[in-house]
Scaffold this motif. Structure first.
Motif, PDB file in Angstrom:
ATOM      1  N   GLN A  68       0.824  -1.212   0.000  1.00  0.00           N
ATOM      2  CA  GLN A  68       0.000   0.000   0.000  1.00  0.00           C
ATOM      3  C   GLN A  68       0.856   1.258   0.000  1.00  0.00           C
ATOM      4  N   THR A  69       2.002   1.224   0.669  1.00  0.00           N
ATOM      5  CA  THR A  69       2.857   2.408   0.697  1.00  0.00           C
ATOM      6  C   THR A  69       3.321   2.780  -0.703  1.00  0.00           C
ATOM      7  N   GLU A  70       3.599   1.777  -1.530  1.00  0.00           N
ATOM      8  CA  GLU A  70       4.012   2.047  -2.909  1.00  0.00           C
ATOM      9  C   GLU A  70       2.838   2.594  -3.714  1.00  0.00           C
ATOM     10  N   THR A  71       1.636   2.076  -3.472  1.00  0.00           N
ATOM     11  CA  THR A  71       0.459   2.607  -4.161  1.00  0.00           C
ATOM     12  C   THR A  71       0.251   4.074  -3.799  1.00  0.00           C
ATOM     13  N   ILE A  72       0.392   4.395  -2.525  1.00  0.00           N
ATOM     14  CA  ILE A  72       0.260   5.788  -2.097  1.00  0.00           C
ATOM     15  C   ILE A  72       1.301   6.658  -2.793  1.00  0.00           C
ATOM     16  N   ARG A  73       2.536   6.156  -2.892  1.00  0.00           N
ATOM     17  CA  ARG A  73       3.602   6.924  -3.552  1.00  0.00           C
ATOM     18  C   ARG A  73       3.241   7.198  -5.007  1.00  0.00           C
ATOM     19  N   ARG A  74       2.645   6.218  -5.690  1.00  0.00           N
ATOM     20  CA  ARG A  74       2.261   6.402  -7.092  1.00  0.00           C
ATOM     21  C   ARG A  74       1.207   7.494  -7.229  1.00  0.00           C
ATOM     22  N   PHE A  75       0.228   7.486  -6.327  1.00  0.00           N
ATOM     23  CA  PHE A  75      -0.787   8.544  -6.364  1.00  0.00           C
ATOM     24  C   PHE A  75      -0.153   9.901  -6.068  1.00  0.00           C
ATOM     25  N   ASP A  76       0.760   9.931  -5.115  1.00  0.00           N
ATOM     26  CA  ASP A  76       1.402  11.186  -4.762  1.00  0.00           C
ATOM     27  C   ASP A  76       2.175  11.758  -5.950  1.00  0.00           C
ATOM     28  N   GLU A  77       2.898  10.921  -6.666  1.00  0.00           N
ATOM     29  CA  GLU A  77       3.645  11.380  -7.837  1.00  0.00           C
ATOM     30  C   GLU A  77       2.698  11.885  -8.928  1.00  0.00           C
ATOM     31  N   LEU A  78       1.598  11.161  -9.124  1.00  0.00           N
ATOM     32  CA  LEU A  78       0.623  11.592 -10.123  1.00  0.00           C
ATOM     33  C   LEU A  78       0.078  12.966  -9.778  1.00  0.00           C
ATOM     34  N   TRP A  79      -0.334  13.143  -8.521  1.00  0.00           N
ATOM     35  CA  TRP A  79      -0.993  14.387  -8.132  1.00  0.00           C
ATOM     36  C   TRP A  79      -0.011  15.528  -7.910  1.00  0.00           C
ATOM     37  N   ALA A  81       2.201  16.109 -10.209  1.00  0.00           N
ATOM     38  CA  ALA A  81       2.292  16.605 -11.584  1.00  0.00           C
ATOM     39  C   ALA A  81       0.950  17.083 -12.122  1.00  0.00           C
ATOM     40  N   ARG A  82      -0.134  16.451 -11.678  1.00  0.00           N
ATOM     41  CA  ARG A  82      -1.466  16.793 -12.171  1.00  0.00           C
ATOM     42  C   ARG A  82      -2.409  16.813 -10.978  1.00  0.00           C
ATOM     43  N   THR A  83      -2.518  17.963 -10.369  1.00  0.00           N
ATOM     44  CA  THR A  83      -3.243  18.079  -9.107  1.00  0.00           C
ATOM     45  C   THR A  83      -4.716  18.382  -9.354  1.00  0.00           C
ATOM     46  N   PRO A  84      -5.607  17.485  -8.945  1.00  0.00           N
ATOM     47  CA  PRO A  84      -7.041  17.773  -9.100  1.00  0.00           C
ATOM     48  C   PRO A  84      -7.514  18.733  -8.020  1.00  0.00           C
ATOM     49  N   GLU A  85      -8.684  19.305  -8.248  1.00  0.00           N
ATOM     50  CA  GLU A  85      -9.292  20.172  -7.239  1.00  0.00           C
ATOM     51  C   GLU A  85      -9.934  19.365  -6.118  1.00  0.00           C
ATOM     52  N   ALA A  86     -10.327  18.140  -6.427  1.00  0.00           N
ATOM     53  CA  ALA A  86     -10.926  17.259  -5.424  1.00  0.00           C
ATOM     54  C   ALA A  86     -10.797  15.825  -5.913  1.00  0.00           C
ATOM     55  N   VAL A  87     -10.913  14.896  -4.970  1.00  0.00           N
ATOM     56  CA  VAL A  87     -10.852  13.470  -5.270  1.00  0.00           C
ATOM     57  C   VAL A  87     -12.088  12.806  -4.678  1.00  0.00           C
ATOM     58  N   VAL A  88     -12.744  11.945  -5.461  1.00  0.00           N
ATOM     59  CA  VAL A  88     -13.922  11.212  -4.994  1.00  0.00           C
ATOM     60  C   VAL A  88     -13.563   9.731  -4.938  1.00  0.00           C
ATOM     61  N   VAL A  89     -13.798   9.095  -3.788  1.00  0.00           N
ATOM     62  CA  VAL A  89     -13.500   7.681  -3.603  1.00  0.00           C
ATOM     63  C   VAL A  89     -14.708   6.999  -2.985  1.00  0.00           C
ATOM     64  N   ARG A  90     -14.625   5.676  -2.974  1.00  0.00           N
ATOM     65  CA  ARG A  90     -15.614   4.904  -2.221  1.00  0.00           C
ATOM     66  C   ARG A  90     -14.926   4.176  -1.069  1.00  0.00           C
ATOM     67  N   ASP A  91     -14.042   3.240  -1.376  1.00  0.00           N
ATOM     68  CA  ASP A  91     -13.316   2.500  -0.347  1.00  0.00           C
ATOM     69  C   ASP A  91     -11.805   2.680  -0.451  1.00  0.00           C
ATOM     70  N   GLY A  92     -11.346   3.546  -1.342  1.00  0.00           N
ATOM     71  CA  GLY A  92      -9.915   3.652  -1.620  1.00  0.00           C
ATOM     72  C   GLY A  92      -9.153   4.424  -0.559  1.00  0.00           C
ATOM     73  N   LEU A  93      -8.533   3.707   0.379  1.00  0.00           N
ATOM     74  CA  LEU A  93      -7.770   4.365   1.431  1.00  0.00           C
ATOM     75  C   LEU A  93      -6.470   4.957   0.896  1.00  0.00           C
ATOM     76  N   ALA A  94      -5.777   4.243   0.007  1.00  0.00           N
ATOM     77  CA  ALA A  94      -4.498   4.735  -0.511  1.00  0.00           C
ATOM     78  C   ALA A  94      -4.652   6.075  -1.241  1.00  0.00           C
ATOM     79  N   PRO A  95      -5.577   6.201  -2.201  1.00  0.00           N
ATOM     80  CA  PRO A  95      -5.733   7.513  -2.840  1.00  0.00           C
ATOM     81  C   PRO A  95      -6.216   8.585  -1.869  1.00  0.00           C
ATOM     82  N   ALA A  96      -7.058   8.203  -0.904  1.00  0.00           N
ATOM     83  CA  ALA A  96      -7.535   9.196   0.058  1.00  0.00           C
ATOM     84  C   ALA A  96      -6.385   9.733   0.903  1.00  0.00           C
ATOM     85  N   LEU A  97      -5.481   8.840   1.332  1.00  0.00           N
ATOM     86  CA  LEU A  97      -4.328   9.291   2.121  1.00  0.00           C
ATOM     87  C   LEU A  97      -3.420  10.180   1.295  1.00  0.00           C
ATOM     88  N   ALA A  98      -3.160   9.777   0.036  1.00  0.00           N
ATOM     89  CA  ALA A  98      -2.296  10.583  -0.826  1.00  0.00           C
ATOM     90  C   ALA A  98      -2.900  11.969  -1.048  1.00  0.00           C
TER      91      ALA A  98
END
Length: 332
Positions: A68-79, A81-98
């Motif tokens: 999961q730590t690597e998944t969080i890192r991938r989201f962090d790198e993505l955002w 470079a391309r930062t959204p104004e908001a993120v919508v999730v259902r059960d995704g803890l990794a993207p929510a933490l990032a």
């Protein structure tokens, strides 16, 4: 490039894609946001296939890592470079933490679902409670889910009762059709092996009966009854107007049990055989269950979620909460 605020909707499973697809469509229709579907998880192709049913194509694919730590890192790198104004999730803890660590607002649909206390909590339950700690706006499907969040000291002003978006997805995919003599069996293979003989007995007793696995929306829409221990499949079946026999499903679906559209059945072949046979022998009893309806949404949840997301970003007002369901048998 659109000048509208970009919002990333993160789907890591087909169930999440099913519920986020109508939100993306509602955002497009309202014209205040640019929804970007972001596919992740261990099986992105399955998520893509679900989105394709809504004629949607993901804009970003970010496969999950083993850790999961690597998944969080991938989201962090993505955002970064391309930062959204908001993120919508259902059960995704990794993207929510990032998103939380980058100070990006997080909105959670189906917020407040709980199936146990902390002493007996499953990994999924623990993840849901952790997700609530980093969520900016909690979008609850039912009053019970909203109460769960309030009990966990979520600020009332950060909570909105929207309903669940599975009903919206069902409405977009398929109109209600005549229910055929089909029993949809949605359980893990190891449980199906134990239950299979019981259902084969029923099929022999009812020659017009077909027992199938859930494969597509049409399957659920035309089913006579669904037998499952999968909470996501249960909600999707109700969204298509099909009653459910839930195998050992507990407090998480108390609303549907109270409404009558779901009945609990012990994880025992004899009990399941008896419960299914009762509905097959009595169309009246089966239809009485279906009449209980879907307590998880009224078909307007996706529009409320889209409006709430836009309001959070300064575009318009927050929607009114989902109206309370009338109690059966009570005059209004």
């Amino acid at each position: 490039m659109s000048s509208l605020p970009e919002v990333h909707l993160v789907a890591g499973t087909p169930a999440e894609a099913f519920r986020l697809a109508p939100v993306a469509l509602a955002m497009r229709e309202q014209g205040r946001l640019t929804p970007v579907l972001l596919v992740t998880g261990t099986d992105p192709e399955a998520v893509d296939a679900t989105l394709a049913r809504f004629r949607l194509v993901p804009r970003i694919t970010l496969p999950a890592a083993a850790e999961q730590t690597e998944t969080i890192r991938r989201f962090d790198e993505l955002w970064a470079a391309r930062t959204p104004e908001a993120v919508v999730v259902r059960d995704g803890l990794a993207p929510a933490l990032a998103a939380f660590w980058r100070r990006i607002p997080v909105l959670q649909i189906d917020a407040g679902r709980r199936d146990g206390d902390l002493v007996t909590a499953s990994a999924r339950e623990t993840q849901r409670r952790l997700l609530a700690q980093v969520t900016t706006v909690h979008l609850a499907a039912t009053p019970l889910a909203a109460m769960n969040l309030l009990d966990e000291r979520v600020v009332a002003g950060d909570l909105l009762l929207t309903g669940g978006t599975a009903a919206d997805a069902a409405a977009r995919l398929h109109r209600r059709s005549p229910h055929q003599r089909r029993v949809v069996l949605g359980v893990p293979p190891e449980r199906a092996a134990a239950i299979g003989p019981a259902l084969r007995y029923l099929a022999a007793r009812h020659p017009d009966l077909e027992i199938i696995a859930p494969e597509q929306a049409r399957t659920l829409a035309e089913a006579y009854v669904v037998v499952t221990d999968d909470g996501d499949l249960l909600e999707e079946a109700l969204a298509f107007g099909t009653p459910v026999l839930a195998i050992a499903t507990g407090a998480e679906h108390a609303e549907a049990v109270h409404a009558g559209s779901v009945r609990l059945v012990a994880p025992d072949p004899a009990a399941i055989t008896s419960a299914v046979a009762e509905l097959l022998d009595s169309r009246v009893r089966r239809d009485a269950m279906a009449a209980g309806g879907n307590p998880y949404g009224d078909g307007r949840a996706a529009h409320r979620v889209a409006q709430a997301t836009a309001a959070l970003l300064g575009h318009g007002q927050f929607p009114d909460p989902m109206p309370a369901r009338p109690v059966a048998g009570v005059a209004r």
